[in-house]
Design a protein around this motif. Structure first.
Motif, PDB file in Angstrom:
ATOM      1  N   ARG A 302     -33.619 -23.038 -18.296  1.00 43.22           N
ATOM      2  CA  ARG A 302     -33.765 -23.600 -19.324  1.00 43.22           C
ATOM      3  C   ARG A 302     -33.761 -23.143 -20.893  1.00 43.22           C
ATOM      4  O   ARG A 302     -33.855 -24.006 -21.736  1.00 43.22           O
ATOM      5  CB  ARG A 302     -35.424 -25.088 -19.324  1.00 43.22           C
ATOM      6  CG  ARG A 302     -35.046 -25.618 -19.680  1.00 43.22           C
ATOM      7  CD  ARG A 302     -34.197 -27.224 -19.744  1.00 43.22           C
ATOM      8  NE  ARG A 302     -34.481 -27.396 -18.027  1.00 43.22           N
ATOM      9  CZ  ARG A 302     -33.373 -28.624 -18.128  1.00 43.22           C
ATOM     10  NH1 ARG A 302     -32.013 -27.659 -18.285  1.00 43.22           N
ATOM     11  NH2 ARG A 302     -33.191 -28.753 -16.611  1.00 43.22           N
ATOM     12  N   GLU A 305     -30.901 -21.890 -22.543  1.00 47.50           N
ATOM     13  CA  GLU A 305     -30.064 -23.430 -22.266  1.00 47.50           C
ATOM     14  C   GLU A 305     -29.035 -23.268 -23.675  1.00 47.50           C
ATOM     15  O   GLU A 305     -27.629 -23.817 -23.901  1.00 47.50           O
ATOM     16  CB  GLU A 305     -30.221 -24.274 -22.026  1.00 47.50           C
ATOM     17  CG  GLU A 305     -29.203 -24.724 -20.382  1.00 47.50           C
ATOM     18  CD  GLU A 305     -29.956 -25.488 -20.037  1.00 47.50           C
ATOM     19  OE1 GLU A 305     -30.666 -26.750 -19.893  1.00 47.50           O
ATOM     20  OE2 GLU A 305     -29.819 -26.217 -18.565  1.00 47.50           O
ATOM     21  N   ALA A 592     -32.378 -24.841 -13.260  1.00 44.54           N
ATOM     22  CA  ALA A 592     -32.288 -24.066 -14.460  1.00 44.54           C
ATOM     23  C   ALA A 592     -34.155 -23.666 -14.438  1.00 44.54           C
ATOM     24  O   ALA A 592     -34.425 -23.627 -15.663  1.00 44.54           O
ATOM     25  CB  ALA A 592     -31.639 -25.339 -15.487  1.00 44.54           C
TER      26      ALA A 592
END
Lengths: 819, 216
Positions: A302, A305, A592
């Motif tokens: 995350r 990202e 994630a």
């Protein structure tokens, strides 16, 4: 196409021969005369140019006699050989008067006379001649008997054997004709002669029941030869860049070309490595493995990202590139994938080990082959004669190169004379020795200096890393790489200057130069690796909860902590949402968001990929600036400059063989070291080699000048190979070490969950083979068996070494006896 | 039609025979044909197989341009009866075959001998060697060897006459102080180097075969 009707042709011919004899009987005089003339002028033609080959003469005569018998048949058989005919006509013209003279003479007489002239020929020839005469008589008899088949009857078994031998001889002649130092015309006529002979008599040989089979065999051999020749042609057409390299060879001599040949060889190896990793690892995983995003290890975390698709991130091989088939961490530890039940972890392991094994094999094999090729020459006994007879490189096609070559030959002559004259003057040798020692001292200083510089820079970078790289600029972040590249660029030049002190022959100087730069690069590489390990440890200590260092010590407590943390996290997840219920479906968490352990394998792989790419960039930029821009500058500013740029200070650059060879070797070392962690490395390297082939070919042809001291590089190729082998050994050491004795990361890569990577083998044995196989394997891998086996190998190596030594001595002894 | 045109001009079976008789591959023969017909004037291009190219044209080939033995090479390989050293296509092929990569060192050394044998008398004598050294050191005045150096290099010592040659192993590598070429190569000590001696010496050279080659 010609060979196809040969089997038939021979059959037809015999028939025609029969007809021919009949016709020949009817209008005997003109025909025989003509045939006789033809036969004789062939003979005369042959005699003009050739005296030394007696072997085919008897056969030829026999052939001629036979020809006379079937003049009509000859017309037909010759018609498909227009060029041959034309050639014969030419010859006809030449010896016309000669024919006019003996036209009335009978064929047998003239043949005899000719043979007597050649009395000094081999004794068995006479026998053959007699036989030929006898046969001719037989033929006449049979001709009068007017039975077509009976013509061949008189050939006895013995004669048949002789004939067979002759045919074999002819065949051998055809095969070795190209080795004869004759003119093409003569070779052509001899070839025609021999081919005709073979064609005619091969049919006759297989008389009776074996005939068809024989004809078939002959046809097949012909087809096979044709196929082989075509295949050879195809093979030469398939060798890439042959023309490019030849062109370079003709402009710059064999030393520069040897680099390109080495590069091409390397390209071949990398293609195979690429094929292995691509076909057996990357493609199966991409096609059959779990898709991107299905697992934490296959998902960008995350936090990253947002930047995962930025060009800068991708260029750095992080972001999406990091979580893809390109790197170790992406692979899952599922034992089989897809409908094929492809054993992914096993395949990954075997490809990694196999590519190393293949590289070892191919390098040693090439070395052995090269050693065979240039073995044997005793170096000193014909020193001067070699200088004289073999020093010119006939490939040189460039006048400038030729001038350099002239100069270098002259100097070598002069040097040799002077050396010979002053071989007893001690001062000179002392001076040279002193200079050489000094040069080595300076080289060592340079090496030590560069080592210290890298050490210093690495230390600094660690400090930067401790304080957080965000506070520093571009220079501080890339200091290590830049310093290494700069060292790699300037130290070789320094070594070059140093080596001019030593005054070695350029071929030896090249080796010294190679050796020194080799040491430099090696030092740099290993300092870099140490730095890398340190840096990973540092990062780990501050950013991650455990260190590689601890891993090396086998301390997995902290790993436990990570795992424990993860369990807690999982538990909290469960606790936070649903009351404890073991039967509840697992909660859907985006992969994630799942916390994950470190993946040092991917980190190492990334570093190697980055290094390879930056190395590639440096090389190309060096070529563009150092060669191209320099050449452009020198070329165009020469018109308006106060001194001669072309012959003065900057001038054009020479092609730097040693630097380029070493660059290639070390690059390959990095590939071997890193490709286990980054399966994409061979692909990148293939791309690199491919482009650099074109770029460097272009650069060398357009902006480099030939070396001042041109020399031949016939034997330095094995020197390259030896270095390559050394590098291969050095670079596989760390890879093998990690495979054998470091536990793989626990939540990434195909071996996660195992304590050692090689356990994949025992796992496969357990699951995919019958149990007895596993047992046998277990016994075989017992140290009690392996140690004696190693001992046996050592002993056999010792034995072979001893025998080779004794052979060498025997060789020397024989050589002495010869002289 | 340059591609197909050049290929079709050599008859198929002749092409096969050329492959049989030379060390060249099909592609190399076709390339040789192309290069050869480029040397011809336009009107003769159609029958390049039978035409002869004058020596001056042959010497314009970049492969031979810089070669100090260019005249000798033309002379040795030419079959011209008038002695103008012109070359037919077959002569040209002969030359390329001898200089090709795959030719044996035997045939290479044979032709090397003939190239170095400037007076075509079948032996390399003192005069030949002198000319050879002159060829190797180029045209420039500064690169020429002085006559004393030349003498030193190829000194025509006849050991039988002078009796100075060390007996026993003549090629005792380091111990032999005399640098003369004849001393090294003239095994039967007749003052000249014949073909057998030449091939003996040259075949032991590590890089003769790799340097005695010309590639189109």
């Amino acid at each position: 196409d010609g060979s196809e009707d040969n089997g038939e042709g021979s059959a037809v011919e015999t028939e025609e021969t029969a007809k021919g004899t009949d016709k020949g009987r009817k209008r005997a005089t003109p025909r025989t005369r003509r045939a006789h003339a033809r036969g004789r002028d062939r003979h005369g033609d042959e005699e003009d140019e050739d005296d030394e080959d007696g072997t085919r003469r008897a056969g030829h005569r026999r052939h001629r006699n036979r020809r006379r018998g079937r003049a009509a048949g000859n017309e037909a058989s010759d018609s498909d050989m227009e060029p041959a005919k034309a050639r014969k006509n030419e010859a006809n013209q030449k010896s016309k008067e000669d024919d006019e003279e003996d036209e009335d003479e009978k064929g047998s007489k003239s043949g005899k006379g000719k043979n007597e002239k050649k009395g000094d020929k081999k004794s068995d020839k006479k026998g053959k001649k007699e036989k030929a005469n006898k046969k001719k008589k037989d033929k006449k008899k049979s001709g009068s008997g007017s039975d077509s088949e009976s013509e061949e009857e008189p050939i006895t078994e013995e004669e048949l054997a002789k004939l067979k031998e002759e045919v074999e001889e002819k065949k051998k002649l055809i095969a070795t004709l190209r080795n004869k130092p004759w003119k093409m015309k003569k070779k052509l006529s001899v070839l025609k002669e021999a081919q005709l002979f073979v064609e005619k008599f091969e049919g006759a040989l297989g008389k009776g029941k074996g005939k068809k089979f024989y004809a078939y065999k002959v046809m097949m051999t012909k087809k096979w030869m044709k196929f082989q020749r075509d295949f050879e042609n195809f093979k030469t057409a398939c060798i890439p860049w042959e023309m490019k390299i030849k062109e370079i060879e003709s402009h710059f001599g064999s030393s520069v070309a040897s680099y390109f040949i080495f590069l091409r060889w390397m390209y071949g190896i990398n293609m195979i490595l690429f094929g292995l990793t691509f076909g057996l690892v990357m493609v199966p995983e991409a096609l059959m493995g779990k898709p991107y995003g299905s697992l934490p290890r296959k998902t960008v975390p995350r936090a990253e990202e947002a930047t995962a698709m930025n060009f800068a991130t991708l260029w750095d091989f992080s972001g999406f590139a990091q979580y893809s088939v390109l790197f170790y961490g992406y692979y899952n530890n599922q034992r089989t994938i897809g409908w094929l039940k492809f054993r992914m972890p096993l395949s990954y392991f075997l490809v990694g080990v196999g590519s190393i094994g293949y590289s070892f094999m191919i390098v040693t094999r090439t070395m052995a082959k090269n050693a065979n090729d240039d073995g044997g020459g005793d170096d000193t006994s014909f020193n001067f004669s070699w200088k004289m007879f073999t020093s010119w490189d006939y490939l040189i096609g460039n006048p400038e190169t030729a001038d350099n070559k002239f100069a270098s030959i002259t100097t070598s002559f002069k040097e040799a004379i002077v050396e010979e004259q002053e071989s007893r003057k001690e001062e000179n040798i002392h001076l040279t020795r002193f200079l050489r020692v000094l040069a080595n001292f300076l080289a060592l200083c340079t090496l030590a200096g560069s080592g210290y510089l890298i050490f210093f820079v690495v230390r600094r970078s660690q400090q930067f890393a401790l304080e957080g790289l965000e506070n520093y600029g571009w220079w501080e972040r890339n200091e290590v790489n830049t310093v290494m590249s700069l060292l790699g660029m300037f130290c070789p030049t320094l070594f070059d200057v140093i080596s001019s002190l030593e005054n070695y022959h350029p071929r030896i100087a090249l080796r010294w130069q190679l050796g020194r730069i080799f040491a430099l690069f090696l030092g740099n590489l290993y300092t870099f690796i140490i730095a890398l390990v340190d840096e990973i440890n540092l990062k780990a200590r501050y950013l991650l909860p455990f260190t590689m260092f601890d891993m090396l010590l086998g301390n997995i407590e902290e790993l436990q902590i990570v795992k424990y943390n993860m369990t807690i996290w999982e538990a909290s997840l469960y606790n936070g949402t649903i009351p404890a219920n073991s039967t509840a479906p697992p909660i859907q968490v985006d992969p994630a968001d799942v916390p994950r352990g470190p993946c040092w394998e991917t980190m190492v792989g990334q570093e190697f990929v980055r290094l390879t790419v930056s190395d590639m960039m440096t090389t190309y930029i060096t070529i563009l600036i150092g060669d191209f821009l320099r050449a452009v500058f020198v070329r165009f500013f020469n018109y308006c400059w106060c001194w001669d740029l072309e012959y003065g200070f900057p001038s054009y650059s020479e092609f730097d063989i040693s630097g380029n060879v070493l660059g290639l070797i070390f690059n390959q070392g990095m590939i071997w070291m890193g490709s286990f962690y980054a399966p994409c490395l061979p692909a990148i390297n293939v791309f690199r080699l491919h482009t650099s082939m074109y770029l460097q070919c272009w650069a060398v042809m357009c902006c480099n000048v030939p070396q001042e001291r041109v020399f031949k590089a016939s034997r330095s190729n094995n020197f390259y190979m030896a270095m390559l082998l050394f590098i291969l050994f050095l670079s596989t050491l760390p890879a093998v070490y990690t495979i054998v004795s470091i536990p793989p990361s626990f939540d990434c890569g195909p071996f996660s969950g195992k304590t050692r990577m090689f356990e994949v083998i025992s796992e496969t044995l357990e699951h995919d083979f019958p149990s007895w196989f596993g047992k046998v394997f277990g016994y075989a891998s017992n140290p009690g068996l392996i140690l004696p086996f190693i001992l046996l190998m050592v002993l056999s190596i010792y034995y072979l070494n001893a025998t080779s030594k004794s052979y060498k001595e025997a060789n020397l002894e024989l050589k002495k006896k010869l002289q | 039609g340059a591609m197909g045109g050049s290929a079709s001009l050599i008859p198929r079976d002749l092409l096969g025979e050329y492959q049989e008789l030379t060390f060249l591959s099909k592609q190399e023969i076709l390339l040789a044909y192309k290069r050869f017909s480029e040397l011809l004037p336009k009107e003769e291009k159609d029958n390049a197989c039978s035409a002869r190219v004058p020596k001056s044209q042959i010497l314009t080939l970049p492969e031979l341009r810089a070669n100090p033995f260019q005249h000798r090479i033309c002379h040795v390989f030419s079959t011209s009866e008038t002695g103008d050293d012109s070359m037919s296509f077959e002569d040209f092929l002969d030359m390329l075959s001898v200089f090709s990569d795959s030719a044996t060192s035997d045939i290479k050394s044979h032709y090397a001998f003939r190239i170095f044998d400037f007076d075509d008398d079948g032996t390399l004598d003192r005069k030949d060697l002198e000319q050879l050294v002159n060829c190797l050191t180029g045209q420039g005045e500064e690169s020429r060897l002085s006559s004393a150096e030349m003498e030193q290099l190829i000194q025509n010592v006849r050991p039988a006459g002078q009796g100075t040659a060390p007996p026993g192993p003549r090629h005792g590598a380091h111990s032999s102080p005399s640098p003369q070429i004849l001393e090294e190569s003239d095994i039967d000590k007749d003052g000249t180097i014949n073909l057998a001696e030449f091939q003996h010496v040259v075949s032991r050279s590590p890089d003769f075969a790799s340097s005695f080659k010309i590639v189109l």
